[in-house]
Design a protein around this motif. Structure first.
Motif, PDB file in Angstrom:
ATOM      1  N   LYS A 147       0.833  -1.204   0.000  1.00  0.00           N
ATOM      2  CA  LYS A 147       0.000   0.000   0.000  1.00  0.00           C
ATOM      3  C   LYS A 147       0.867   1.252   0.000  1.00  0.00           C
ATOM      4  O   LYS A 147       2.042   1.204   0.348  1.00  0.00           O
ATOM      5  CB  LYS A 147      -0.932   0.007   1.206  1.00  0.00           C
ATOM      6  CG  LYS A 147      -1.966  -1.109   1.189  1.00  0.00           C
ATOM      7  CD  LYS A 147      -2.970  -0.931   2.311  1.00  0.00           C
ATOM      8  CE  LYS A 147      -4.064  -1.984   2.241  1.00  0.00           C
ATOM      9  NZ  LYS A 147      -5.088  -1.801   3.317  1.00  0.00           N
ATOM     10  N   GLN A 148       0.254   2.361  -0.382  1.00  0.00           N
ATOM     11  CA  GLN A 148       0.965   3.631  -0.360  1.00  0.00           C
ATOM     12  C   GLN A 148       1.061   4.173   1.058  1.00  0.00           C
ATOM     13  O   GLN A 148       0.216   3.859   1.907  1.00  0.00           O
ATOM     14  CB  GLN A 148       0.233   4.652  -1.247  1.00  0.00           C
ATOM     15  CG  GLN A 148       0.357   4.379  -2.735  1.00  0.00           C
ATOM     16  CD  GLN A 148      -0.198   5.513  -3.582  1.00  0.00           C
ATOM     17  OE1 GLN A 148      -1.098   6.225  -3.154  1.00  0.00           O
ATOM     18  NE2 GLN A 148       0.370   5.689  -4.758  1.00  0.00           N
ATOM     19  N   ARG A 149       2.081   4.976   1.269  1.00  0.00           N
ATOM     20  CA  ARG A 149       2.208   5.638   2.557  1.00  0.00           C
ATOM     21  C   ARG A 149       1.058   6.622   2.715  1.00  0.00           C
ATOM     22  O   ARG A 149       0.719   7.356   1.783  1.00  0.00           O
ATOM     23  CB  ARG A 149       3.547   6.364   2.655  1.00  0.00           C
ATOM     24  CG  ARG A 149       3.883   6.892   4.027  1.00  0.00           C
ATOM     25  CD  ARG A 149       5.285   7.446   4.092  1.00  0.00           C
ATOM     26  NE  ARG A 149       6.297   6.428   3.841  1.00  0.00           N
ATOM     27  CZ  ARG A 149       7.605   6.629   4.033  1.00  0.00           C
ATOM     28  NH1 ARG A 149       8.038   7.801   4.465  1.00  0.00           N
ATOM     29  NH2 ARG A 149       8.452   5.668   3.761  1.00  0.00           N
ATOM     30  N   GLU A 150       0.451   6.651   3.901  1.00  0.00           N
ATOM     31  CA  GLU A 150      -0.697   7.519   4.131  1.00  0.00           C
ATOM     32  C   GLU A 150      -0.531   8.309   5.421  1.00  0.00           C
ATOM     33  O   GLU A 150       0.105   7.841   6.371  1.00  0.00           O
ATOM     34  CB  GLU A 150      -1.990   6.699   4.208  1.00  0.00           C
ATOM     35  CG  GLU A 150      -2.049   5.705   5.348  1.00  0.00           C
ATOM     36  CD  GLU A 150      -3.383   4.986   5.445  1.00  0.00           C
ATOM     37  OE1 GLU A 150      -4.288   5.249   4.631  1.00  0.00           O
ATOM     38  OE2 GLU A 150      -3.521   4.148   6.374  1.00  0.00           O
ATOM     39  N   LEU A 151      -1.146   9.475   5.439  1.00  0.00           N
ATOM     40  CA  LEU A 151      -1.128  10.295   6.642  1.00  0.00           C
ATOM     41  C   LEU A 151      -2.007   9.658   7.707  1.00  0.00           C
ATOM     42  O   LEU A 151      -3.141   9.266   7.441  1.00  0.00           O
ATOM     43  CB  LEU A 151      -1.649  11.699   6.334  1.00  0.00           C
ATOM     44  CG  LEU A 151      -1.855  12.607   7.540  1.00  0.00           C
ATOM     45  CD1 LEU A 151      -0.514  13.019   8.137  1.00  0.00           C
ATOM     46  CD2 LEU A 151      -2.674  13.833   7.153  1.00  0.00           C
ATOM     47  N   VAL A 152      -1.473   9.584   8.915  1.00  0.00           N
ATOM     48  CA  VAL A 152      -2.256   9.148  10.063  1.00  0.00           C
ATOM     49  C   VAL A 152      -2.764  10.376  10.812  1.00  0.00           C
ATOM     50  O   VAL A 152      -3.958  10.538  11.032  1.00  0.00           O
ATOM     51  CB  VAL A 152      -1.427   8.253  11.003  1.00  0.00           C
ATOM     52  CG1 VAL A 152      -2.242   7.875  12.230  1.00  0.00           C
ATOM     53  CG2 VAL A 152      -0.926   7.018  10.266  1.00  0.00           C
ATOM     54  N   ALA A 153      -1.838  11.238  11.195  1.00  0.00           N
ATOM     55  CA  ALA A 153      -2.205  12.464  11.902  1.00  0.00           C
ATOM     56  C   ALA A 153      -1.033  13.425  11.866  1.00  0.00           C
ATOM     57  O   ALA A 153       0.125  13.005  11.822  1.00  0.00           O
ATOM     58  CB  ALA A 153      -2.606  12.175  13.350  1.00  0.00           C
ATOM     59  N   ALA A 154      -1.354  14.715  11.888  1.00  0.00           N
ATOM     60  CA  ALA A 154      -0.329  15.751  11.904  1.00  0.00           C
ATOM     61  C   ALA A 154      -0.770  16.855  12.848  1.00  0.00           C
ATOM     62  O   ALA A 154      -1.969  17.052  13.068  1.00  0.00           O
ATOM     63  CB  ALA A 154      -0.100  16.296  10.497  1.00  0.00           C
ATOM     64  N   ILE A 155       0.214  17.560  13.386  1.00  0.00           N
ATOM     65  CA  ILE A 155      -0.073  18.622  14.341  1.00  0.00           C
ATOM     66  C   ILE A 155       0.859  19.789  14.078  1.00  0.00           C
ATOM     67  O   ILE A 155       2.061  19.606  13.886  1.00  0.00           O
ATOM     68  CB  ILE A 155       0.072  18.097  15.794  1.00  0.00           C
ATOM     69  CG1 ILE A 155      -0.290  19.174  16.807  1.00  0.00           C
ATOM     70  CG2 ILE A 155       1.467  17.526  16.059  1.00  0.00           C
ATOM     71  CD1 ILE A 155      -0.426  18.633  18.228  1.00  0.00           C
ATOM     72  N   THR A 156       0.313  20.992  14.049  1.00  0.00           N
ATOM     73  CA  THR A 156       1.130  22.180  13.844  1.00  0.00           C
ATOM     74  C   THR A 156       1.794  22.584  15.167  1.00  0.00           C
ATOM     75  O   THR A 156       1.456  22.072  16.233  1.00  0.00           O
ATOM     76  CB  THR A 156       0.293  23.352  13.347  1.00  0.00           C
ATOM     77  OG1 THR A 156      -0.627  23.740  14.388  1.00  0.00           O
ATOM     78  CG2 THR A 156      -0.496  22.979  12.099  1.00  0.00           C
TER      79      THR A 156
END
Length: 121
Positions: free
Chosen positions: A43-52
């Protein structure tokens, strides 16, 4: 030289919990957004979560209500608390950070080496 070092992966039963940590080190002037991505086999790499830096969060629908991202700006560290883990959460989890090294004009994108999360059913 900037490094991102992850820890906290491992094997857990479905329904269990894990906490991932990622610490940035080196000659760092500032860090912008930090986040977690994952890649399962085939599978492709996917965003799980990000925080500024200010604490605004973006997360995948598949993990909302189960995973929590947080950061400690004083420690240049981002965390991912994962609860109610499912077999489909199994993947290599990568830390990502937008880092402005000391003396640099712009932020660069940095990645950790990845940490394996395995969920048994």
């Amino acid at each position: 030289q900037v490094q991102l070092v992850e820890s906290g992966g491992g094997l857990v039963q479905a329904g269990g919990s894990l906490r991932l940590s990622c610490a940035a080190s080196g000659s760092i002037f500032s860090i912008g957004a930090m986040g977690w991505y994952r890649q399962a086999p085939g599978k492709q790499r996917e965003l799980v979560a990000a925080i500024t830096r200010g604490g605004s969060i973006n997360s995948a629908d598949s993990v909302k209500g189960r995973f929590t991202i947080s950061r400690d700006n004083a420690k240049n560290t981002v965390y991912l608390e994962m609860n109610s883990l499912k077999p489909e959460d199994a993947a290599v989890y990568y830390c990502n950070a937008a880092v402005k090294p000391s003396g640099a004009l712009y932020e660069n994108d940095y990645w950790g080496q990845g940490t394996q999360v395995t969920v048994s059913s």
